[in-house]
Structures are given as C-alpha cells and as structure tokens.
Design an enzyme around this catalytic site. Structure first.
Site, PDB file in Angstrom:
ATOM      1  N   SER A   1       0.827  -1.215   0.058  1.00 39.47           N
ATOM      2  CA  SER A   1      -0.032  -0.170  -0.150  1.00 39.47           C
ATOM      3  C   SER A   1       0.841   1.501  -0.016  1.00 39.47           C
ATOM      4  CB  SER A   1      -1.118   0.054   0.969  1.00 39.47           C
ATOM      5  OG  SER A   1      -0.264  -0.059   2.344  1.00 39.47           O
TER       6      SER A   1
ATOM      7  N   ASP B   1      -2.849   6.208  11.781  1.00 36.50           N
ATOM      8  CA  ASP B   1      -2.292   5.650  10.721  1.00 36.50           C
ATOM      9  C   ASP B   1      -0.961   6.370  10.552  1.00 36.50           C
ATOM     10  OD1 ASP B   1      -1.071   4.991   8.582  1.00 36.50           O
ATOM     11  OD2 ASP B   1      -2.797   5.066   7.262  1.00 36.50           O
TER      12      ASP B   1
ATOM     13  N   HIS C   1       1.230   5.388   6.540  1.00 41.17           N
ATOM     14  CA  HIS C   1       1.031   5.993   4.777  1.00 41.17           C
ATOM     15  C   HIS C   1       1.205   7.386   4.955  1.00 41.17           C
ATOM     16  CE1 HIS C   1      -1.610   1.857   5.148  1.00 41.17           C
ATOM     17  NE2 HIS C   1      -0.726   1.943   4.052  1.00 41.17           N
TER      18      HIS C   1
END
Length: 407
Positions: A136, A383, A386
């Site tokens: 990702s 998060d 990312h």
C-alpha cells in the site's frame, strides 16, 4: 569589478578593519543563535544558493538534504482537484485542518531536485508501461504519480482506473502510455495477494514462488518495486508447495531477516531470467519508516498532532530497520554483478523526518466506525504508516522522475 573593489579596501586599512569587525560580529551572532531563527536563516541561505546549483551536478546525492518550507511552489497539486485521489490518503477531505504539511520542499544539499514536468514524463513513456509493484505504500506513491500528471493531461482525457486481478491501471490514450500498480505486498506469492481483501492472519507465504505475479508485469518498460512492511510480523507461516496441494508443507518461522532474504533472492532470480535488459528499467524503493506500535496498522500513534518536520539531520527513525535495508542493498549489488542494474532509491531518511505528514486519524476506515469513536481512540486508529497527499510520496516521484528522464 570584484578585484577592483577589494583593492580599494586594501588601500584604506581603516575600512578593511571595519569590514573584518562586521564579519566577526555576524559570525558570533550566528554561533549564539541556535534556536528556530538559525534554522530559518539556514533555509534562507539555501534558497539563495539554489539559483546557482545544477540539478545535473555529477555525483549529486538527491537523498541527502533537508526540508524547506515553501508555500509558493508547493503543493504541486490540490488534493480536492485530483480525480485519482484515494480517500485513504486524502487527509484534508477527511477533516485535517492544519495543511502546512503540504508546503514542504525537499532540498538536496548539493543540487536542486528537478521540478516535475508531467508532459515531459508522458512523452518519455509514450507507448510504454510504467508499473509500481508492491504494497500500500507503493500504491500511495502510484496515486501520487497520477495526481502529479493529471494537470498535464488533455482536458478530454479519460481519468479512470481499471482493476484487473491485482493490476490497477490508468491508460492515457493520447500518449498510449500506461501507469499501473500491481498489488503484491510480499513480492512473492502469499495468502494476502487479493487486491481488495488482504488483511489476513496468519500470513502464509510461498517464499520461493513469484511466477503468478511476475507474468503480469514482465512486459513493463519501467518497474518500481517495494516490499518491507508486510515482512515485519514476528512469526510467519512459510508454505512449501502450492495452496491447493494436500502434500504442501506449512512451517511457522521467526527468522524475520532470513525469510526476507530468501524472498528477495526469489525476486532477483526471476528478474535475472525473465527481464529484457535492453528494454526494462528497474527501481527499488527503500523502506518508508514508521514507528512500531499497537494500532491497527502495527504502528505507534506518535504522529498524531505533529505539525512540523524534524529538522535535525542526524535523526534516524526507530523503525527504519538497517538490517533489512542491507539485505535489499546486498541483493541489488549481487544482481548488478550478474549484469542486471536495479536503481535503489533510498528515500528512508528523508521520509523519516516527516512525522507531520502521516494521515493519523484523517483517512477512511472500514466498517461502521464513527468519527467520535476514532477520535476517542487515537492509540488504536492513528495511521502513522501511510502518507497524506499531496505530501512525501510526491518527492519520491520527483526523484524517480529525475532518474527516468536521465535514463
């Protein structure tokens, strides 16, 4: 003109003394000022020096530098105007109000990073295929690339992405160029290979098998690989044989470094045999660092509410695993000895400075979680892996762009 001016100073010793005293006073002032003002002054000096730097300077290290605040030239695109934006990375749309993270420019020490030119890139890959292969974080970079090129596409261009199996692809009919992303978080085959449903436990890896993936990107002209995060599980199941075979052998192993090394050996052996060396340009992105912890992303939540980059150039992110980086570097060196060149883009340290640029809780979540539930449980949902877009992956792509354009 400069020589004449200096001669005039020499003729008048009192004037020379005054100049010397002024220089000493400035030096003392700069030495004493160790706070934020010094950093700001250094940034200003860098900005002045930029005009005389050469982005093609021999031996220039694009990965060694500092982040400079630049709200004139950055961001390179607007989040809300990118048709390719993915909500996982759309921090502003998801409620983040401090947007200063969008305005930082990466400044190498000895040269300038070439400014991204989407038209030039599209011309360079006319009739070709550029594919990102990995997890990702590589998808994060691929989305960044699409946002970067969008404003250079003709207004009539169809701005849509197709998903076929594990391959997401955007095709520009005007340039006959494809920019794709292939989901293969371990590079080798695993039970996490579904492009949509892949949050599977325990992770099972066919550590010596890559053909199922490789045949989908063997025809690419430019391949950009990454694989790190999914190997961080302390225990993983290795599969010898196929998922369908009743005789397959499953073995739980720790040995994080050894299993990573075997997987990269499988990857490199496949490349050596199958890649067209006169056609395909190969890149490998170094690990994107994040703090280890107990969130749903297996990160710490320490990036939450960070507002500024780390400006201490000696800083090294705690989760930037040097041992795993050395395995990648060694694998690439061995490939080069065998006649196959892979460009290693070491974005680890420059990314580690940017704790302010992660989504934290400002992204989409699965299921029926409410905003209130997420805000009240930052330790669980932040998060810090990312990256918000626009943001750090844009710089990765500027560096990639520089390499592609000079190839």
């Amino acid at each position: 003109m400069a020589i004449k001016t200096w001669k005039n100073v020499v003729k008048f010793p009192h004037l020379a003394s005054l100049v010397l005293l002024a220089l000493v006073a400035v030096a003392i002032h700069l030495t004493r000022n160790k706070g934020n003002d010094t950093v700001q002054l250094e940034n200003q000096v860098l900005l002045k020096e930029d005009s005389s730097k050469n982005d093609s300077a021999p031996g220039c290290n694009l990965f060694s530098g500092r982040w400079v605040y630049d709200n004139v030239s950055y961001p390179l695109y607007k989040e809300r105007q990118c048709s390719f934006m993915e909500y996982d990375f759309a921090c502003e749309i998801s409620g983040r109000q401090d947007l200063k993270y969008q305005n930082w420019r990466w400044q190498p020490h000895l040269c300038d990073l070439p400014r991204f030119n989407g038209t030039a890139l599209l011309e360079k890959i006319r009739g070709k295929k550029l594919v990102f292969v990995g997890d990702s974080l590589n998808r994060n970079q691929w989305r960044s690339m699409l946002c970067l090129i969008e404003s250079y596409l003709p207004p009539s261009s169809k701005k849509s992405v197709n998903l076929t199996g594990n391959l997401y692809s955007f095709h520009s009919t005007e340039y006959n160029a494809t920019i794709g992303f292939y989901w293969a978080p371990m590079l080798v085959e695993s039970n996490c290979d579904d492009a949509v449903t892949h949050r599977v436990r325990p992770r099972i890896v066919r550590i010596k098998s890559i053909e199922t993936h490789g045949r989908h990107w063997i025809d690419a002209d430019i391949l950009v690989f990454d694989s790190f995060t999914w190997w961080m599980d302390p225990i993983m199941t290795i599969l010898w044989g196929s998922f369908e075979s009743p005789d397959a052998i499953y073995k739980k192993v720790e040995m994080k470094l050894r299993r990573y090394e075997i997987a990269l050996s499988t990857w490199s052996d496949w490349l050596e045999i199958h890649i067209n060396r006169t056609k395909t340009k190969l890149f490998f992105m170094s690990l994107s660092p994040y703090p280890l912890g107990n969130t749903v992303w297996s990160t710490d939540h320490s990036c939450h509410n960070k507002r500024e980059p780390i400006l201490d150039e000696r800083y090294w992110a705690s989760a930037a695993n040097r041992s795993m980086m050395r395995i990648v570097e060694s694998t690439i060196e061995k490939l080069e000895e065998r006649g196959l060149k892979v460009e290693y883009l070491n974005i680890t340290q420059l990314s580690g400075y940017r704790e302010d640029a992660h989504p934290s809780i400002f992204r989409t979540f699965w299921g029926t979680l409410t905003n209130e539930e997420i805000k009240n449980n930052v330790e669980r949902y932040a998060d810090c892996m990312h990256w918000c877009l626009p943001g750090v992956p844009d710089v990765w792509n500027q560096i990639l762009y520089a390499y592609i354009m000079k190839s």
